[in-house]
Design an enzyme around this catalytic site. Structure first.
Site, PDB file in Angstrom:
ATOM      1  N   LYS A   1       0.653  -1.281   0.141  1.00  0.00           N
ATOM      2  CA  LYS A   1      -0.255   0.345  -0.048  1.00  0.00           C
ATOM      3  C   LYS A   1       0.737   1.246   0.166  1.00  0.00           C
ATOM      4  CE  LYS A   1      -3.713  -2.603   2.805  1.00  0.00           C
ATOM      5  NZ  LYS A   1      -3.037  -3.695   2.230  1.00  0.00           N
ATOM      6  N   ARG A   2       1.804   1.039  -0.408  1.00  0.00           N
ATOM      7  CA  ARG A   2       2.664   2.357  -0.860  1.00  0.00           C
ATOM      8  C   ARG A   2       2.077   3.613  -2.111  1.00  0.00           C
ATOM      9  NH1 ARG A   2       4.927   0.017   3.145  1.00  0.00           N
ATOM     10  NH2 ARG A   2       7.205  -0.804   3.590  1.00  0.00           N
TER      11      ARG A   2
END
Length: 264
Positions: A93-94
């Site tokens: 989830k960068r």
């Protein structure tokens, strides 16, 4: 081959769209691996041995690996999965700006695909999107109970936030490497996203311990037969407290594979 071409071939080969989430919570690891040099890696290896014939992909959540031994365990895990010819999606989830985003995108040197957060806009995702051979799953409608707090908000034109994200992701798909994360715990929203973006494969979490809708996950989640339906705890801890915990994980993965096949 691109990630989605590779994934399509894997799905055909094992006749499965199951993604096995490798989230080795240290507090839940069996006694059999606790004294290993890298307990999380020892656990994952046994899980991979038991489940690889039923897995279209593995999805390690990096939150369970963010310490020195954890990163070693993750690298061993990815290499071992690749040795079994199974692609790996890093659930990270960068997103960020500038050189920070470029550093985050280096995670793709290790794996085949990654999950990303769209809320900083396209420039924050460009270092990921530009890796044409890698998959990029953009968060749209997540499976957690509070996902709707922001994602369901209505915009001035009547669209909801998660719908606008889906449209943007389709626009960002210039290399054919973009998919969406849409949870099975919100089947109506899952179908709404599919109605807007017919061609993007989905990574659908929430089937398993979260009780998501398996039928909706398959019917709306696949694009030309390509997509992933993930279960983490429901597979890897299916035999928690049992001596044959790895075998129980294999049985759970096989059961989910058959359950999903009924809707394909």
């Amino acid at each position: 081959m691109s990630f989605f071409e590779d994934l399509a071939a894997r799905i055909d080969r094992v006749n499965s769209v199951v993604s096995v989430g490798l989230d080795p919570d240290p507090d839940r690891l069996p006694d059999a691996v606790r004294d290993a040099d890298l307990p999380r890696w020892a656990f994952n290896r046994r899980i991979i041995d038991a489940t690889n014939e039923h897995a279209a992909a593995y999805k390690p959540n990096v939150a369970f690996y963010e310490d020195a031994d954890g990163w070693r365990a993750l690298r061993e895990t990815v290499a071992y999965a690749h040795g079994k010819d199974v692609p790996v999606v890093l659930d990270a989830k960068r997103a960020d700006i500038g050189n920070t985003a470029r550093q985050y995108a280096r995670l793709l040197d290790e794996a085949d695909a990654i999950t990303v957060n769209p809320y900083l806009g396209r420039d924050s995702l460009q270092p990921f999107l530009s890796r044409a051979e890698k998959g990029v799953f953009v968060l749209a409608r997540t499976s957690n109970p509070g996902g709707g707090d922001v994602q369901d908000l209505e915009l001035a034109d009547g669209d909801r936030v998660f719908e606008r994200v889906a449209d943007l992701a389709a626009d960002w798909n210039e290399h054919g490497n973009v998919g969406l994360v849409v949870g099975a715990t919100a089947p109506a929203e899952l179908q709404a996203v599919r109605d807007r973006v017919s061609g993007l494969p989905f990574l659908v979490p929430g089937v398993g311990a979260q009780g998501g809708d398996a039928e909706a996950a398959v019917e709306a989640g696949l694009a030309d037969g390509v997509g992933l339906v993930n279960s983490s705890r429901g597979i890897i801890f299916a035999g928690e407290g049992e001596d044959r915990w790895a075998a129980a994980a294999g049985t759970a993965a096989k059961r989910l594979k058959r359950r999903l096949y009924a809707f394909r």
